[in-house]
Scaffold this active site. Structure first.
Site: not given
Ligand code: 5GP
Ligand code: ZN
Length: 138
Positions: A101, A103
């Site tokens: 993913h 951001h």
């Molecule tokens: P990572 O740290 O893996 O790059 O980011 C994962 C992101 O996914 C986090 O910023 C977190 O807030 C978001 N996230 C986790 N679970 C969910 C969810 O169920 N729904 C949404 N919309 N975002 C999520």
């Protein structure tokens, strides 16, 4: 974690609700549930792939074109001055959800988001050594 117990696959398939920003045959984009700024959006390929380096060049190209389109819309909608596109890969890099993913984080001057950047200087000769090592792995 595989596609069956992946939270982002569940969002893509509609099993878990999300504030959807955009979707087409390649990507699904939705607001992050824990934003660091208003409009903080996650863009994921619909296909379950865990990390950036596991995606095909073709998919990465397709995702990149969507990122540009969505980032432009976020700028227009939020009036942000800039934005970061961030892709965490692996636990050590802050990846919590094992579905590739990106951001897109809207930014304003002095907002304090991502303000720690612990830059340092290589000792003499070290940069050449590391660059050489990386080149040999390509
Ligand atoms: P990572 O740290 O893996 O790059 O980011 C994962 C992101 O996914 C986090 O910023 C977190 O807030 C978001 N996230 C986790 N679970 C969910 C969810 O169920 N729904 C949404 N919309 N975002 C999520
Ligand atoms: Zn997934």
């Amino acid at each position: 974690m595989d596609a069956n117990d992946c939270i982002f696959c569940k969002i893509v398939s509609g099993q878990i609700p999300a504030a959807v920003v955009f979707q087409d045959e390649v990507v699904f984009a939705f607001l992050d549930i824990g934003p660091v700024s208003d409009g903080h959006t996650l863009v994921v390929p619909k296909e379950h792939i865990d990390k950036f380096d596991r995606a095909s060049p073709q998919l990465l190209g397709q995702v990149a074109s969507r990122l540009a389109k969505i980032a432009a819309a976020i700028q227009k909608a939020t009036g942000c001055e800039g934005y970061n596109i961030l892709c965490n890969n692996g636990r050590a890099a802050g990846q919590v959800v094992n579905h590739l993913h990106f951001h897109i984080i809207p930014r304003k001057t002095g907002d304090g988001v991502i303000d720690r950047w612990p830059a340092y200087k290589y000792p003499a000769g070290a940069a050449e050594k590391i660059a050489d090592k990386i080149r040999k792995c390509l």
